[in-house]
Design a protein around this motif. Structure first.
Motif, PDB file in Angstrom:
ATOM      1  N   SER A 107       0.695  -1.405  -0.228  1.00  0.00           N
ATOM      2  CA  SER A 107      -0.016  -0.383   0.335  1.00  0.00           C
ATOM      3  C   SER A 107       0.917   1.060  -0.011  1.00  0.00           C
ATOM      4  O   SER A 107       0.189   2.600   0.158  1.00  0.00           O
ATOM      5  CB  SER A 107      -0.909  -0.046   1.367  1.00  0.00           C
ATOM      6  N   GLN A 108       2.450   1.308  -0.106  1.00  0.00           N
ATOM      7  CA  GLN A 108       3.071   1.878   0.265  1.00  0.00           C
ATOM      8  C   GLN A 108       2.971   3.526   1.630  1.00  0.00           C
ATOM      9  O   GLN A 108       3.338   3.940   1.645  1.00  0.00           O
ATOM     10  CB  GLN A 108       3.092   3.609  -0.979  1.00  0.00           C
ATOM     11  N   THR A 109       2.750   2.133   2.723  1.00  0.00           N
ATOM     12  CA  THR A 109       1.899   3.144   3.740  1.00  0.00           C
ATOM     13  C   THR A 109       2.501   2.573   4.974  1.00  0.00           C
ATOM     14  O   THR A 109       2.552   1.023   4.657  1.00  0.00           O
ATOM     15  CB  THR A 109       0.619   3.207   4.104  1.00  0.00           C
ATOM     16  N   ILE A 110       2.951   3.034   6.059  1.00  0.00           N
ATOM     17  CA  ILE A 110       3.306   1.914   6.712  1.00  0.00           C
ATOM     18  C   ILE A 110       1.680   1.122   8.140  1.00  0.00           C
ATOM     19  O   ILE A 110       1.373   2.680   8.679  1.00  0.00           O
ATOM     20  CB  ILE A 110       4.151   2.808   7.890  1.00  0.00           C
ATOM     21  N   ARG A 111       1.587   0.421   7.752  1.00  0.00           N
ATOM     22  CA  ARG A 111       1.090   0.020   8.327  1.00  0.00           C
ATOM     23  C   ARG A 111       0.488   0.248  10.049  1.00  0.00           C
ATOM     24  O   ARG A 111       1.488  -0.177  10.994  1.00  0.00           O
ATOM     25  CB  ARG A 111       0.345  -1.073   8.100  1.00  0.00           C
ATOM     26  N   LYS A 112      -0.303   0.309  11.052  1.00  0.00           N
ATOM     27  CA  LYS A 112      -0.519  -0.329  12.200  1.00  0.00           C
ATOM     28  C   LYS A 112       0.092  -1.948  12.616  1.00  0.00           C
ATOM     29  O   LYS A 112       0.622  -1.793  13.229  1.00  0.00           O
ATOM     30  CB  LYS A 112      -2.439  -0.342  13.171  1.00  0.00           C
ATOM     31  N   GLU A 113      -0.630  -2.315  12.003  1.00  0.00           N
ATOM     32  CA  GLU A 113       0.471  -3.655  12.557  1.00  0.00           C
ATOM     33  C   GLU A 113       1.658  -3.842  12.192  1.00  0.00           C
ATOM     34  O   GLU A 113       3.102  -4.255  13.708  1.00  0.00           O
ATOM     35  CB  GLU A 113      -0.468  -4.797  11.790  1.00  0.00           C
ATOM     36  N   THR A 114       2.397  -2.847  11.464  1.00  0.00           N
ATOM     37  CA  THR A 114       3.911  -3.391  10.627  1.00  0.00           C
ATOM     38  C   THR A 114       4.496  -2.136  12.886  1.00  0.00           C
ATOM     39  O   THR A 114       5.584  -2.505  13.007  1.00  0.00           O
ATOM     40  CB  THR A 114       4.462  -2.184   9.745  1.00  0.00           C
ATOM     41  N   LEU A 115       3.648  -0.788  13.156  1.00  0.00           N
ATOM     42  CA  LEU A 115       4.561  -0.639  13.777  1.00  0.00           C
ATOM     43  C   LEU A 115       4.265  -0.612  15.094  1.00  0.00           C
ATOM     44  O   LEU A 115       4.997  -0.695  15.728  1.00  0.00           O
ATOM     45  CB  LEU A 115       3.240   0.843  13.631  1.00  0.00           C
ATOM     46  N   LYS A 116       3.446  -1.738  15.436  1.00  0.00           N
ATOM     47  CA  LYS A 116       3.163  -3.318  16.347  1.00  0.00           C
ATOM     48  C   LYS A 116       4.749  -3.154  16.683  1.00  0.00           C
ATOM     49  O   LYS A 116       5.677  -3.755  17.634  1.00  0.00           O
ATOM     50  CB  LYS A 116       2.244  -4.031  16.757  1.00  0.00           C
ATOM     51  N   GLU A 117       4.856  -4.237  15.758  1.00  0.00           N
ATOM     52  CA  GLU A 117       6.177  -4.743  15.502  1.00  0.00           C
ATOM     53  C   GLU A 117       7.413  -4.561  15.330  1.00  0.00           C
ATOM     54  O   GLU A 117       7.704  -4.706  16.335  1.00  0.00           O
ATOM     55  CB  GLU A 117       6.200  -5.584  14.148  1.00  0.00           C
ATOM     56  N   ILE A 118       7.412  -3.036  15.417  1.00  0.00           N
ATOM     57  CA  ILE A 118       8.622  -2.239  15.359  1.00  0.00           C
ATOM     58  C   ILE A 118       8.933  -2.395  16.532  1.00  0.00           C
ATOM     59  O   ILE A 118       9.753  -2.315  17.115  1.00  0.00           O
ATOM     60  CB  ILE A 118       8.608  -0.665  14.387  1.00  0.00           C
TER      61      ILE A 118
END
Length: 158
Positions: A107-118
């Motif tokens: 999607s060329q964005t940073i998703r909430k799930e990815t932020l949680k993983e980070i």
């Protein structure tokens, strides 16, 4: 020269600093501490600096303004500070883009799930509600982070 080397740490190489200092000194003939940028630019052009380091050459050329001419030129430290600021800006933008690209998805964005993983990977345990509150503040639609929103968050513009 010790002070000058300290001021350019992380920006110019020692050899680039020496070339610019020699060009500067050529045009500070009256030893006022100021030199004409137009003449420095012409000297660097004549020795092929526009080909050896086009970014650096463009930065110096950009300082050739009516204001610098009216002031009788610029000081060496002002010249180096300007160059380092521009080089730092460019490197910072590239680093920020690379960091963003590490986390974007299709999607060329940073998703909430990815932020949680980070967050989890760096030892921060945020619940979904906390992450959503952060996204509500940072993301235009409260969902995914675009590059512009990411950049604003990192640079603390929001």
């Amino acid at each position: 020269m010790e002070r000058i080397l300290y001021r350019v740490e992380g920006g110019l190489t020692k050899s680039e600093l020496e070339v610019i200092k020699k060009a500067f000194d050529l045009f500070d003939v009256d030893h006022t501490g100021k030199a004409d940028i137009k003449e420095i630019k012409e000297t660097l052009f004549n020795i092929g600096y526009d080909q050896k380091n086009p970014i650096l050459f463009d930065i110096i050329a950009e300082m050739d303004t009516p204001e610098s001419q009216n002031n009788g030129g610029v000081t060496f430290l002002d010249l180096i500070d300007h160059i380092n600021l521009k080089l730092f800006d460019k490197k910072s933008k590239e680093a920020l883009t690379n960091l963003y690209n590490m986390f974007v998805d299709d999607s060329q964005t940073i998703r909430k799930e990815t932020l949680k993983e980070i967050c989890e990977s760096i030892g921060k345990d945020y619940d979904d509600q906390s992450l959503q509150e952060s996204l509500d503040k940072l993301a235009k639609y409260g969902r995914d982070l675009s590059y512009e929103e990411f950049e604003s968050a990192i640079l603390k513009e929001n």
